[in-house]
Design an enzyme around this catalytic site. Sequence first.
Site, PDB file in Angstrom:
ATOM      1  N   ASP A  97       7.035  -3.704  -5.943  1.00  0.00           N
ATOM      2  CA  ASP A  97       5.658  -4.170  -5.739  1.00  0.00           C
ATOM      3  C   ASP A  97       5.571  -5.675  -5.970  1.00  0.00           C
ATOM      4  OD1 ASP A  97       2.684  -4.191  -5.863  1.00  0.00           O
ATOM      5  OD2 ASP A  97       2.921  -2.032  -5.946  1.00  0.00           O
ATOM      6  N   HIS A 117      -1.793  -6.478  -7.727  1.00  0.00           N
ATOM      7  CA  HIS A 117      -1.447  -5.198  -7.104  1.00  0.00           C
ATOM      8  C   HIS A 117      -0.372  -4.433  -7.876  1.00  0.00           C
ATOM      9  CE1 HIS A 117       0.322  -2.661  -3.867  1.00  0.00           C
ATOM     10  NE2 HIS A 117      -0.876  -2.730  -3.304  1.00  0.00           N
ATOM     11  N   SER A 173      -2.264   2.209  -1.241  1.00  0.00           N
ATOM     12  CA  SER A 173      -1.492   1.586  -2.321  1.00  0.00           C
ATOM     13  C   SER A 173      -1.847   2.185  -3.673  1.00  0.00           C
ATOM     14  CB  SER A 173      -1.808   0.090  -2.397  1.00  0.00           C
ATOM     15  OG  SER A 173      -1.002  -0.638  -1.536  1.00  0.00           O
TER      16      SER A 173
END
Length: 741
Positions: free
Chosen positions: A142, A206, A533
């Site tokens: 990620d 994220h 996600s």
Amino acid sequence: MAVQTYPLPWLVLLYFTLGLLVCCHGASENRQASKVYIVYMGDIPKGDLSLASLHNSMLQDVVPSSVASELLLYSYHKTFNGFAAKLTKEEADKLRGKQGVVSVFLSQKKQLHTSRSWDFMGFSKKVKRSLFESDVIVGMLDTGIWPESESFNDTGFGPIPQKWKGNCQTSSNFTCNKKIIGAKYYRANGEFGPIDIQSPRDSIGHGSHTASTATGGLVSKASFYGLAKGTVRGAVPSARIAVYKICWADGCYDEDILAAFDDAVADGVDIISLSVGGFPTDYFNDPIAIGAFHSMKNGVLTSNSAGNSGPGLASISNFSPWSLSVAASTIDRKFITKVKLGNGDIYEGTSINTFDLKEKMYPFIYGGVAPNTSLGYTSDDSRYCLLGSLNRTLVEGKIVFCDYFFINGNGPIEGGAVGAIFQSGANKDYVFSYQLPLSNLNLDDGRFVFDYVNTTGNATATILKTEVQDNHFAPFVVSFSSRGPNPVTADILKPDLTAPGVDILAAWSEATHVTQSEYDTRVVPYNIISGTSMSCPHATGAAAYVKSFHPTWSPAAIKSALMTTVFAMSNVYNIESEFAYGAGHINPALAAQPGLIYDAGEIDYVKFLCGQGYSSKQLQLITGNITSCSEDTKELVWDLNYPSFALSSSPGNSVTRVFHRTVTNVGSAVSSYKAVVNAPLGLIIQVQPSVLSFKSLGQKQSFVVTVRAEIGNNIISGSLIWDDGVHKVRSPVVAFASLIK
Ligand SMILES: *[C@@H]1O[C@H](CO)[C@@H](O)[C@H](O)[C@H]1NC(C)=O
Ligand SMILES: *[C@@H]1O[C@H](CO)[C@@H](O)[C@H](O)[C@H]1NC(C)=O
Ligand SMILES: *[C@@H]1O[C@H](CO)[C@@H](O)[C@H](O)[C@H]1NC(C)=O
Ligand SMILES: *[C@@H]1O[C@H](CO)[C@@H](O)[C@H](O)[C@H]1NC(C)=O
Ligand SMILES: *[C@@H]1O[C@H](CO)[C@@H](O)[C@H](O)[C@H]1NC(C)=O
Ligand SMILES: *[C@@H]1O[C@H](CO)[C@@H](O)[C@H](O)[C@H]1NC(C)=O
Ligand SMILES: *[C@@H]1O[C@H](CO)[C@@H](O)[C@H](O)[C@H]1NC(C)=O
């Protein structure tokens, strides 16, 4: 490739502003035309061969030997065989024909596609725990991680599992602990944007969000400015995290993704989580499918986001049969931002507004009557409140009403507005935060508000703080979640299942702001965002939970356990049915005791690939096995031991398909399962035998499912449940019209 948060408007902007060209330092003139290619060579060959020197000499055959070493970006040699290099198209074509090469493809940039969510699916804090949970290592591919987040506090953690072979890159103040046991960053092209931090540290948010959703510890009283307040946690709070930072402000490059897969499996991770996707391609031209294949071969399941390109059909981006493809659905709460007008009317809009205007009424103006004419803007621009189009003299200190083109708070802020009210026909099943008070109304309410602002002298309005309401329709698959069918192998149903991915609260990076707008100054430890996600790490966490009870289970067994224990979903809110939610909504508490599993290993996927027309030569390289693809090994798609059943044909046809399956008993040693079939009009499902009796654990029984379907224009959804009175092992059975390409 890119992370799959939806749709990250600020990231999209960054892609445009930071997109730097890869150049080729010191190389000759014609190298200017070179791009990064990936040369995939299958499994690690047996013997003492140095793959690094093999890759170098292959490269020297096609490029001047003086530059070969500087053109080689990665030599993959731990988990699979291949390399990434800067090549011209001609050079890449030459390599394509070489012995040992499976595929050569251009590297692409991919896009990045609470904690109420666990309680919502009945997975409470008090759920039964395995003593071995702290031995499970989850590999997060990620944007890195924010190690100081309370979600990654290692207090009370024992020593690092002995099987761990990875390491921790401690550059730029980054340190690991007993929770984050390893971390590394990947950026072969060496180009860093102003936001990027050259360490595993997350400067986007994220990666911290996904890692805490899968494995974060319990943090009480977490919230986003008081919203969604509660204990935020991952599925497996005692599990360990290994961080592979492959995504940066401008996206995620294929060569870096493959390097992370190569390392993660060798480092000893148990599950890989990857919320990133690109465009659908053939399995062995797709780095994520390649990485997931070799992970599977080494006993590691890859959990993938399905993508945020829905609701159109066949929009799914990660769909290899050996990986888990996760759609995104809602949980039982929604975020409402009320708008109050000077006439006393109140309308409910959507957004996450954390700013408090204290119900003060502000002058209210329509953007369409306030263009900044100095740069040639007219009402046709300013009605959308586009950046630079508003006249500050008219808008400053007011709330501005805007028509919908896309919602971006920067235009109103730059025009000096206090807040903005948009009217949009866009889907409202997910919300965003903005850098100023903002609410998004539907078109019906928008018309009333327009009439008011258009006809009232001295119109006024205010925007209230967001409140959380119950969402009684949950769960349903959100509009943006990518849909099946599988664009490459239609008769392998995809996505596999759905998990929460809408308005999820989880950890955030403190090196960035809530929205990453230049006008946003809010630094937060927890943020609310949406995307497949966010659903992917829910499935990753559930898979890690299953693995903690069954450390020896194969990737296919874990996937089967997750798919056959789901909460059934309804097509009332998702007309695309299984193309939206696959087998259904993940139910981790039940997944650890599935009763029966549909297991599959490398050999099963090889037979499947053989039946799909892959050549012996390709398969020998991919698997490192000399077995050739003969008539015996060739298997029809319906015979892959998959936990769901799909068949397609042209509309108007009546077709019969035969599916061979084998289940393994993992429930009670002595048990008897009866086949329960649910077949709506247009579907006839026969199961032979209809009773399976087991005398021991691990015992396998085979059966044959014959499905006759009248193919119409819509998907027909049935199911097969193996029921022993304790376990209900459910598989969807679907028939649908092939897409005409
Ligand atoms: C981790 O948690 C413990 C116990 O709650 C606390 O005392 C400690 O300050 C935390 N550490 C960090 C770095 O926040
Ligand atoms: C490193 O961490 C310390 C303490 O949190 C902080 O003061 C410093 O600014 C950090 N340095 C970098 C380069 O991030
Ligand atoms: C802005 O609006 C004011 C008041 O209507 C007007 O006088 C001025 O010309 C406008 N300026 C521009 C640049 O459009
Ligand atoms: C109009 O736009 C120009 C150029 O961005 C800016 O300099 C000016 O201040 C603006 N005028 C008003 C009234 O908003
Ligand atoms: C109301 O809307 C009409 C049509 O868009 C426009 O011509 C008129 O100027 C508006 N009136 C006010 C007071 O904004
Ligand atoms: C608007 O407000 C101004 C100043 O308070 C006032 O003079 C004017 O009469 C008001 N107009 C209307 C239509 O209410
Ligand atoms: C590899 O080959 C052997 C025999 O040649 C066979 O038994 C085995 O199943 C093969 N494995 C795979 C993964 O193809």
